[in-house]
Design a protein around this motif. Structure first.
Motif, PDB file in Angstrom:
ATOM      1  N   LYS A  26       0.805  -1.212   0.000  1.00 23.11           N
ATOM      2  CA  LYS A  26       0.000   0.000   0.000  1.00 23.11           C
ATOM      3  C   LYS A  26       0.839   1.263   0.000  1.00 23.11           C
ATOM      4  O   LYS A  26       0.321   2.359  -0.163  1.00 23.11           O
ATOM      5  N   ALA A  27       2.134   1.130   0.190  1.00 21.86           N
ATOM      6  CA  ALA A  27       2.995   2.310   0.231  1.00 21.86           C
ATOM      7  C   ALA A  27       2.918   3.039  -1.104  1.00 21.86           C
ATOM      8  O   ALA A  27       2.953   2.413  -2.157  1.00 21.86           O
ATOM      9  N   PRO A  28       2.799   4.356  -1.097  1.00 25.78           N
ATOM     10  CA  PRO A  28       2.629   5.085  -2.361  1.00 25.78           C
ATOM     11  C   PRO A  28       3.849   5.027  -3.259  1.00 25.78           C
ATOM     12  O   PRO A  28       3.738   5.064  -4.473  1.00 25.78           O
ATOM     13  N   GLY A  29       4.990   4.913  -2.692  1.00 23.58           N
ATOM     14  CA  GLY A  29       6.208   4.914  -3.486  1.00 23.58           C
ATOM     15  C   GLY A  29       6.640   6.324  -3.841  1.00 23.58           C
ATOM     16  O   GLY A  29       5.975   7.315  -3.529  1.00 23.58           O
ATOM     17  N   ASN A  30       7.781   6.413  -4.540  1.00 27.36           N
ATOM     18  CA  ASN A  30       8.334   7.721  -4.894  1.00 27.36           C
ATOM     19  C   ASN A  30       8.995   7.635  -6.278  1.00 27.36           C
ATOM     20  O   ASN A  30      10.203   7.458  -6.388  1.00 27.36           O
ATOM     21  N   PRO A  31       8.186   7.723  -7.365  1.00 22.24           N
ATOM     22  CA  PRO A  31       8.755   7.643  -8.710  1.00 22.24           C
ATOM     23  C   PRO A  31       9.748   8.777  -8.941  1.00 22.24           C
ATOM     24  O   PRO A  31       9.540   9.919  -8.505  1.00 22.24           O
ATOM     25  N   VAL A  32      10.822   8.445  -9.646  1.00 23.84           N
ATOM     26  CA  VAL A  32      11.870   9.422  -9.927  1.00 23.84           C
ATOM     27  C   VAL A  32      12.098   9.492 -11.431  1.00 23.84           C
ATOM     28  O   VAL A  32      12.297   8.476 -12.104  1.00 23.84           O
ATOM     29  N   LEU A  33      12.061  10.720 -11.971  1.00 24.74           N
ATOM     30  CA  LEU A  33      12.328  10.978 -13.392  1.00 24.74           C
ATOM     31  C   LEU A  33      13.720  11.573 -13.529  1.00 24.74           C
ATOM     32  O   LEU A  33      14.079  12.515 -12.810  1.00 24.74           O
ATOM     33  N   ASN A  34      14.478  11.064 -14.475  1.00 21.84           N
ATOM     34  CA  ASN A  34      15.787  11.636 -14.786  1.00 21.84           C
ATOM     35  C   ASN A  34      15.847  11.860 -16.297  1.00 21.84           C
ATOM     36  O   ASN A  34      16.251  10.976 -17.057  1.00 21.84           O
ATOM     37  N   THR A  35      15.388  13.033 -16.724  1.00 21.98           N
ATOM     38  CA  THR A  35      15.317  13.339 -18.154  1.00 21.98           C
ATOM     39  C   THR A  35      16.709  13.563 -18.710  1.00 21.98           C
ATOM     40  O   THR A  35      17.469  14.401 -18.202  1.00 21.98           O
ATOM     41  N   PHE A 117      -0.281   3.901  -8.564  1.00 18.63           N
ATOM     42  CA  PHE A 117      -0.854   5.119  -9.142  1.00 18.63           C
ATOM     43  C   PHE A 117      -0.235   6.403  -8.590  1.00 18.63           C
ATOM     44  O   PHE A 117      -0.826   7.481  -8.702  1.00 18.63           O
ATOM     45  N   THR A 118       0.921   6.271  -7.987  1.00 21.85           N
ATOM     46  CA  THR A 118       1.647   7.471  -7.584  1.00 21.85           C
ATOM     47  C   THR A 118       2.332   8.047  -8.816  1.00 21.85           C
ATOM     48  O   THR A 118       2.925   7.307  -9.604  1.00 21.85           O
ATOM     49  N   ILE A 119       2.266   9.358  -8.954  1.00 21.21           N
ATOM     50  CA  ILE A 119       2.713  10.012 -10.193  1.00 21.21           C
ATOM     51  C   ILE A 119       3.814  11.017  -9.892  1.00 21.21           C
ATOM     52  O   ILE A 119       3.760  11.746  -8.887  1.00 21.21           O
ATOM     53  N   ARG A 120       4.794  11.057 -10.793  1.00 20.98           N
ATOM     54  CA  ARG A 120       5.794  12.121 -10.790  1.00 20.98           C
ATOM     55  C   ARG A 120       5.721  12.793 -12.161  1.00 20.98           C
ATOM     56  O   ARG A 120       5.732  12.129 -13.189  1.00 20.98           O
ATOM     57  N   GLU A 121       5.644  14.092 -12.188  1.00 19.89           N
ATOM     58  CA  GLU A 121       5.448  14.813 -13.442  1.00 19.89           C
ATOM     59  C   GLU A 121       6.471  15.931 -13.584  1.00 19.89           C
ATOM     60  O   GLU A 121       6.776  16.645 -12.617  1.00 19.89           O
ATOM     61  N   GLU A 122       7.011  16.072 -14.790  1.00 25.23           N
ATOM     62  CA  GLU A 122       7.891  17.191 -15.114  1.00 25.23           C
ATOM     63  C   GLU A 122       7.359  17.888 -16.361  1.00 25.23           C
ATOM     64  O   GLU A 122       6.890  17.232 -17.294  1.00 25.23           O
ATOM     65  N   THR A 123       7.447  19.200 -16.364  1.00 22.77           N
ATOM     66  CA  THR A 123       6.895  20.008 -17.453  1.00 22.77           C
ATOM     67  C   THR A 123       7.996  20.827 -18.102  1.00 22.77           C
ATOM     68  O   THR A 123       8.841  21.417 -17.407  1.00 22.77           O
ATOM     69  N   TYR A 124       7.950  20.865 -19.448  1.00 18.55           N
ATOM     70  CA  TYR A 124       8.949  21.610 -20.212  1.00 18.55           C
ATOM     71  C   TYR A 124       8.254  22.505 -21.225  1.00 18.55           C
ATOM     72  O   TYR A 124       7.231  22.124 -21.818  1.00 18.55           O
ATOM     73  N   GLU A 125       8.795  23.677 -21.404  1.00 16.98           N
ATOM     74  CA  GLU A 125       8.335  24.540 -22.489  1.00 16.98           C
ATOM     75  C   GLU A 125       9.101  24.170 -23.752  1.00 16.98           C
ATOM     76  O   GLU A 125      10.332  24.059 -23.737  1.00 16.98           O
ATOM     77  N   LEU A 126       8.352  23.970 -24.836  1.00 16.24           N
ATOM     78  CA  LEU A 126       8.962  23.515 -26.083  1.00 16.24           C
ATOM     79  C   LEU A 126       8.646  24.503 -27.203  1.00 16.24           C
ATOM     80  O   LEU A 126       7.531  24.516 -27.729  1.00 16.24           O
ATOM     81  N   PRO A 127       9.605  25.357 -27.576  1.00 17.92           N
ATOM     82  CA  PRO A 127       9.376  26.281 -28.694  1.00 17.92           C
ATOM     83  C   PRO A 127       9.177  25.495 -29.991  1.00 17.92           C
ATOM     84  O   PRO A 127       9.946  24.578 -30.306  1.00 17.92           O
TER      85      PRO A 127
END
Length: 445
Positions: A26-35, A117-127
């Motif tokens: 049941k632990a939510p976890g901690n997703p990690v993104l490395n772009t 269903f734990t989510i990690r999100e990163e947002t980028y501006e893309l010209p």
């Protein structure tokens, strides 16, 4: 017997371990993104590649990595990658190419989700920028390719000797490091990206002229539809069919413009005659008519109208009479037999009040030894002439009564008779005595 105290300790330990596992699950976890990709800029129409390292600090198994692209707040593209294990994942997301979208900045979101269903999100501006192609290509229906040179920002032109009618689609070269070949075709009477359906370019004449296309707003030319009758432009039904509704008078000149090799077209003698100068004159009585140009068979279909609708036979004998059945067809039985296909029904020419005519040539527009067609009140099933309402004194063609080899009202060739191959016959239906007293005459010309 086991010691009950030991048993209780074992049971308590098992329950504790199971509870820990459930708690861990049941632990939510901690997703990690490395772009690992730098999103500097892109072009409309690109397939943008990216690499992302994924993991979960809590060792919760991962589920998906999603790349989502937004124009303003609208989701326009998405790529989903299954992340079965921690590590680096590479994918592509398509940058849609649309009409009238200016250069600007899109939003790219990378969304990592684990099985809880734990989510990690990163947002980028893309010209984003619209490609400035050095050229595009017009691919004609016969696979001939015409290079369209850049004549201005987003403007492309091919100038050469074209036929009056050019059907084709437009394709671009791949542009930039991540570009794709794009196509533009004809969808619901407009140019649309992603299609290879033929765009119906047309000019008033064949020879040297220019075809243009704008990759920003999809404006193109020429669409001069050169097909016109009595200076009224015909409407396009499809690539091979054009039509126009006209009010026409008996013996009125009919001027047809824009048709190549018109002399090769079959001209229906019930509707058109030529004067001494070769000009066409309309033959039926005055009224409203629909003229349809059939480019596949190279002939003009003429049908009587009541207002903007196909005419039907009225109770007073006015209107229209239609032919459906076997052994007849225009411009020939061999290429376009009517049969029992109601959409092909032939409209008899209204040559006088309550009088209708069709002219046939044996062996060409009518079979010489076997016919089985009848007269109808409309272009379709419904009212029809049976032997109770139709008679003839012809010794060549008889009216079926259900017991003489033809269904009631169906026409047949009399036993022992044939139509002379190459000879012209005029069938006239006279309703002046009433719709229930129709008289058929057959005259050999």
């Amino acid at each position: 017997m086991k010691n009950p105290i030991i048993t209780l300790f074992l049971l308590a330990g098992f329950l504790a371990m199971n509870a820990c596992k459930k708690e861990e699950q049941k632990a939510p976890g901690n997703p990690v993104l490395n772009t690992k990709t730098e999103f500097a800029s892109a072009y409309f129409g690109d397939s943008l590649q990216f690499t992302v390292g994924v993991s979960d600090d809590a060792r919760i198994p991962l589920s998906t990595l999603k790349a989502r692209l937004y124009y303003s707040d609208e989701l326009v593209s998405e790529t989903v990658i299954r992340t079965k294990a921690e590590g680096d994942y590479t994918g592509k997301i398509y940058i849609p190419y649309y009409a009238d979208v200016p250069n600007g900045t899109a939003t790219l979101k990378l969304v990592l989700q684990n099985i809880n269903f734990t989510i990690r999100e990163e947002t980028y501006e893309l010209p984003l920028e619209r490609p400035d192609y050095p050229y595009v290509t017009l691919v004609a229906a016969d696979d001939t390719e015409y290079r369209m040179e850049r004549t201005g920002l987003y403007m492309y032109t091919a100038s050469t000797s074209f036929p009056a009618k050019v059907n084709g689609y437009i394709k671009t070269p791949a542009y930039g490091q991540n570009g794709n070949e794009l196509t533009f075709g004809w969808v619901e009477n407009a140019i649309k990206e992603g299609s290879t359906s033929n765009i119906p370019f047309s000019n008033a004449f064949s020879g040297n002229y220019s075809i243009t296309f704008n990759t920003l707003n999809y404006e193109a030319s020429p669409f001069i539809i050169a097909y016109a009758i009595n200076q009224t432009v015909m409407d396009r039904v499809d690539d091979n069919t054009y039509q126009v509704d006209l009010a026409l008078n008996h013996e009125e000149p009919v001027v047809i413009d824009g048709f190549e090799d018109l002399d090769a077209w079959w001209i229906d003698p019930d509707y058109f005659a030529r004067d001494a100068s070769g000009n066409l004159l309309f033959q039926p009585k005055a009224g409203n008519y629909r003229i349809t140009a059939d480019f596949n068979r190279e002939y003009f279909i003429v049908e009587a109208l009541n207002g903007s609708d196909l005419a039907t036979l009225q109770t007073d004998g006015s209107g229209a009479v239609w032919i459906i059945g076997e052994g007849i067809g225009k411009p020939s039985v061999a290429t376009n037999a009517v049969g029992w296909t109601t959409e092909k029904a032939l409209c008899m020419a209204p040559v006088a009040d309550k009088t209708y005519q069709i002219t046939v040539v044996a062996g060409t527009t009518v079979t010489s030894d076997n016919i089985n067609f009848k007269f109808f009140h409309q272009k379709g099933w419904g009212g029809e002439f049976t032997n109770a309402a139709l008679s003839t004194t012809s010794d060549l063609i008889f009216v079926g009564d259900g017991s003489n080899g033809r269904d009631p009202g169906n026409l047949g060739i009399a036993e022992g008779q044939t139509l002379e191959v190459g000879a012209t016959y005029v069938l006239t239906l006279d309703l002046t005595g009433g719709n229930d007293q129709a008289v058929l005459t057959v005259e050999k010309k």
